[in-house]
Design an enzyme around this catalytic site. Structure first.
Site, PDB file in Angstrom:
ATOM      1  N   GLY A  72       0.774  -1.257   0.000  1.00 22.78           N
ATOM      2  CA  GLY A  72       0.000   0.000   0.000  1.00 22.78           C
ATOM      3  C   GLY A  72       0.793   1.287   0.000  1.00 22.78           C
ATOM      4  O   GLY A  72       0.327   2.294  -0.509  1.00 22.78           O
ATOM      5  N   GLU A 127       3.235   3.971   6.124  1.00 26.36           N
ATOM      6  CA  GLU A 127       2.026   3.170   5.914  1.00 26.36           C
ATOM      7  C   GLU A 127       1.051   3.986   5.069  1.00 26.36           C
ATOM      8  O   GLU A 127       1.037   5.212   5.135  1.00 26.36           O
ATOM      9  CB  GLU A 127       1.456   2.840   7.321  1.00 26.36           C
ATOM     10  CG  GLU A 127       0.073   2.289   7.399  1.00 26.36           C
ATOM     11  CD  GLU A 127      -0.054   0.856   6.916  1.00 26.36           C
ATOM     12  OE1 GLU A 127       0.393   0.591   5.788  1.00 26.36           O
ATOM     13  OE2 GLU A 127      -0.654   0.039   7.638  1.00 26.36           O
ATOM     14  N   ASP A 131      -6.313   2.139   9.835  1.00 29.47           N
ATOM     15  CA  ASP A 131      -7.744   1.865   9.971  1.00 29.47           C
ATOM     16  C   ASP A 131      -7.986   1.400  11.409  1.00 29.47           C
ATOM     17  O   ASP A 131      -8.117   2.214  12.316  1.00 29.47           O
ATOM     18  CB  ASP A 131      -8.125   0.811   8.922  1.00 29.47           C
ATOM     19  CG  ASP A 131      -9.617   0.536   8.846  1.00 29.47           C
ATOM     20  OD1 ASP A 131     -10.361   1.037   9.691  1.00 29.47           O
ATOM     21  OD2 ASP A 131     -10.034  -0.196   7.927  1.00 29.47           O
ATOM     22  N   SER A 132      -7.982   0.107  11.654  1.00 28.77           N
ATOM     23  CA  SER A 132      -8.146  -0.374  13.035  1.00 28.77           C
ATOM     24  C   SER A 132      -6.875  -0.157  13.855  1.00 28.77           C
ATOM     25  O   SER A 132      -6.907  -0.149  15.080  1.00 28.77           O
ATOM     26  CB  SER A 132      -8.493  -1.863  13.033  1.00 28.77           C
ATOM     27  OG  SER A 132      -7.360  -2.621  12.658  1.00 28.77           O
ATOM     28  N   THR A 135      -2.525  -3.554  12.285  1.00 27.57           N
ATOM     29  CA  THR A 135      -1.303  -3.837  11.526  1.00 27.57           C
ATOM     30  C   THR A 135      -0.116  -3.111  12.153  1.00 27.57           C
ATOM     31  O   THR A 135       0.918  -3.724  12.442  1.00 27.57           O
ATOM     32  CB  THR A 135      -1.468  -3.376  10.056  1.00 27.57           C
ATOM     33  OG1 THR A 135      -2.681  -3.924   9.542  1.00 27.57           O
ATOM     34  CG2 THR A 135      -0.304  -3.824   9.198  1.00 27.57           C
ATOM     35  N   LEU A 136      -0.269  -1.818  12.368  1.00 29.89           N
ATOM     36  CA  LEU A 136       0.836  -1.034  12.913  1.00 29.89           C
ATOM     37  C   LEU A 136       1.171  -1.439  14.331  1.00 29.89           C
ATOM     38  O   LEU A 136       2.332  -1.476  14.713  1.00 29.89           O
ATOM     39  CB  LEU A 136       0.494   0.455  12.870  1.00 29.89           C
ATOM     40  CG  LEU A 136       0.722   1.123  11.521  1.00 29.89           C
ATOM     41  CD1 LEU A 136       0.259   2.573  11.567  1.00 29.89           C
ATOM     42  CD2 LEU A 136       2.195   1.067  11.137  1.00 29.89           C
ATOM     43  N   LYS A 159      -7.805   7.031   9.776  1.00 30.75           N
ATOM     44  CA  LYS A 159      -9.271   7.066   9.941  1.00 30.75           C
ATOM     45  C   LYS A 159      -9.699   7.491  11.349  1.00 30.75           C
ATOM     46  O   LYS A 159     -10.887   7.702  11.590  1.00 30.75           O
ATOM     47  CB  LYS A 159      -9.878   5.700   9.599  1.00 30.75           C
ATOM     48  CG  LYS A 159      -9.875   5.422   8.094  1.00 30.75           C
ATOM     49  CD  LYS A 159     -10.671   4.171   7.737  1.00 30.75           C
ATOM     50  CE  LYS A 159     -10.616   3.908   6.230  1.00 30.75           C
ATOM     51  NZ  LYS A 159     -11.137   2.574   5.879  1.00 30.75           N
ATOM     52  N   ASP A 187      -5.583  -0.390  -2.337  1.00 29.98           N
ATOM     53  CA  ASP A 187      -6.242  -1.291  -3.277  1.00 29.98           C
ATOM     54  C   ASP A 187      -7.573  -1.795  -2.743  1.00 29.98           C
ATOM     55  O   ASP A 187      -7.868  -1.729  -1.549  1.00 29.98           O
ATOM     56  CB  ASP A 187      -5.369  -2.521  -3.517  1.00 29.98           C
ATOM     57  CG  ASP A 187      -5.365  -3.471  -2.317  1.00 29.98           C
ATOM     58  OD1 ASP A 187      -5.003  -3.023  -1.216  1.00 29.98           O
ATOM     59  OD2 ASP A 187      -5.760  -4.645  -2.476  1.00 29.98           O
ATOM     60  N   ARG A 193      -4.640   0.477  -7.332  1.00 32.67           N
ATOM     61  CA  ARG A 193      -3.478   1.075  -6.661  1.00 32.67           C
ATOM     62  C   ARG A 193      -2.882   2.213  -7.483  1.00 32.67           C
ATOM     63  O   ARG A 193      -2.235   3.110  -6.949  1.00 32.67           O
ATOM     64  CB  ARG A 193      -2.376   0.029  -6.437  1.00 32.67           C
ATOM     65  CG  ARG A 193      -2.727  -1.046  -5.423  1.00 32.67           C
ATOM     66  CD  ARG A 193      -1.463  -1.798  -5.020  1.00 32.67           C
ATOM     67  NE  ARG A 193      -1.744  -3.066  -4.374  1.00 32.67           N
ATOM     68  CZ  ARG A 193      -1.953  -3.222  -3.070  1.00 32.67           C
ATOM     69  NH1 ARG A 193      -1.940  -2.165  -2.274  1.00 32.67           N
ATOM     70  NH2 ARG A 193      -2.194  -4.406  -2.561  1.00 32.67           N
TER      71      ARG A 193
HETATM   72  P1  IMP Z   1      -5.560  -1.761  10.030  1.00 36.45           P
HETATM   73  O1  IMP Z   1      -4.712  -2.887  10.530  1.00 36.45           O
HETATM   74  O2  IMP Z   1      -7.022  -2.013  10.252  1.00 36.45           O
HETATM   75  O3  IMP Z   1      -5.133  -0.408  10.579  1.00 36.45           O
HETATM   76  O4  IMP Z   1      -5.450  -1.746   8.468  1.00 36.45           O
HETATM   77  C1  IMP Z   1      -4.303  -1.290   7.838  1.00 36.45           C
HETATM   78  C2  IMP Z   1      -4.146  -1.837   6.437  1.00 36.45           C
HETATM   79  O5  IMP Z   1      -5.391  -2.235   5.865  1.00 36.45           O
HETATM   80  C3  IMP Z   1      -3.598  -0.770   5.533  1.00 36.45           C
HETATM   81  O6  IMP Z   1      -2.211  -0.911   5.400  1.00 36.45           O
HETATM   82  C4  IMP Z   1      -4.286  -1.009   4.221  1.00 36.45           C
HETATM   83  O7  IMP Z   1      -3.520  -1.860   3.404  1.00 36.45           O
HETATM   84  C5  IMP Z   1      -5.566  -1.697   4.581  1.00 36.45           C
HETATM   85  N1  IMP Z   1      -6.691  -0.736   4.599  1.00 36.45           N
HETATM   86  C6  IMP Z   1      -7.301  -0.189   5.666  1.00 36.45           C
HETATM   87  N2  IMP Z   1      -8.291   0.639   5.300  1.00 36.45           N
HETATM   88  C7  IMP Z   1      -8.299   0.613   3.958  1.00 36.45           C
HETATM   89  C8  IMP Z   1      -9.088   1.295   2.960  1.00 36.45           C
HETATM   90  O8  IMP Z   1      -9.983   2.113   3.225  1.00 36.45           O
HETATM   91  N3  IMP Z   1      -8.779   1.013   1.669  1.00 36.45           N
HETATM   92  C9  IMP Z   1      -7.779   0.152   1.301  1.00 36.45           C
HETATM   93  N4  IMP Z   1      -7.029  -0.496   2.204  1.00 36.45           N
HETATM   94  C10 IMP Z   1      -7.281  -0.259   3.509  1.00 36.45           C
HETATM   95 MG    MG Z   2      -4.269  -3.434   1.258  1.00 36.58          MG
END
Ligand code: IMP
Ligand code: MG
Length: 202
Positions: A72, A127, A131-132, A135-136, A159, A187, A193
């Site tokens: 990403g 990054e 979102d949640s 991952t980080l 977000k 994506d 992308r």
């Molecule tokens: P998290 O672990 O929920 O914070 O998600 C992080 C990863 O999910 C990011 O690196 C993105 O690859 C993917 N992601 C989260 N939200 C979106 C979105 O709105 N569109 C596309 N990819 C997302």
């Molecule tokens: Mg992704």
């Protein structure tokens, strides 16, 4: 008729309403409907330049290791490093979490681990979007264990819903709407992308 462009009204910095932006009839969209363009190419370029200046100022000693989280971050990182006026190295990590879903599974796997030694380095983890925060959160835990000199996060989009992120994101491009966003590296099932803007899918 379903592909008709949808206008959105956006305020500028002074709160003055500008003309509606039209979603383009873009051949890259595979016929999918875009709800709106969340961040245009012009907005992205301007903000990435500001982030580059902020990062330059934050590391007076230089010697930075910019660690991009693939896939990403690849477009954002490519633009960002060219706005950082410091000596630096670039490497990448590959983590997978979403698969083909639009909801984070929280099951973060490190598929590629950088060969660069992290010990004693100033690491900037780049990054695309927080979102949640799962991952980080997991990656920070993993990388902190390798004794870097410092470690900070730079995310293009945030977000602001993350509950699990213990470490704050030091450099944020934009607060993002709670919609599924694509483009500029982001994506959906590996598509979109390469869009030069960030759009939300219908
Ligand atoms: P998290 O672990 O929920 O914070 O998600 C992080 C990863 O999910 C990011 O690196 C993105 O690859 C993917 N992601 C989260 N939200 C979106 C979105 O709105 N569109 C596309 N990819 C997302
Ligand atoms: Mg992704």
């Amino acid at each position: 008729m379903s592909a008709a462009p949808v206008g959105v009204i956006r305020g500028d910095k002074d709160g003055v309403l500008q003309a509606p932006q039209q979603t383009p009839q873009d051949p890259r969209l595979l016929g999918r409907d875009v709800r709106r363009i969340a961040f245009s190419e012009t907005e992205l370029r301007a903000r990435v330049a500001e982030l580059g200046a902020d990062i330059t100022a934050a590391y007076p000693e230089g010697d930075l290791l910019v660690l991009g989280l693939l896939k990403g971050s690849f477009v954002f990182l490519a633009d960002l490093v060219r706005e950082i006026r410091l000596p630096l190295h670039v490497d990448f990590l590959v983590a997978s979490s979403y698969g083909e879903s639009t909801v984070s599974s929280g099951d973060v796997k490190l598929v590629y681990d950088p060969e660069t030694v992290l010990e004693g380095k100033h690491i900037l983890l780049v990054e695309d979007i927080v979102d949640s925060g799962k991952t980080l959160h997991k990656l920070m835990h993993l990388l902190s264990g390798r004794a870097p000199r410092s470690i900070e996060i730079c995310a293009l989009l945030h977000k602001r819903i993350a509950k699990e992120l213990a470490h704050p994101v030091r450099f944020v491009g934009f607060d993002a709407p709670n919609e599924f966003l694509v483009g500029y590296g982001l994506d959906h099932a590996e598509n979109f992308r390469h869009l030069p803007y960030v759009a939300s899918l219908r």
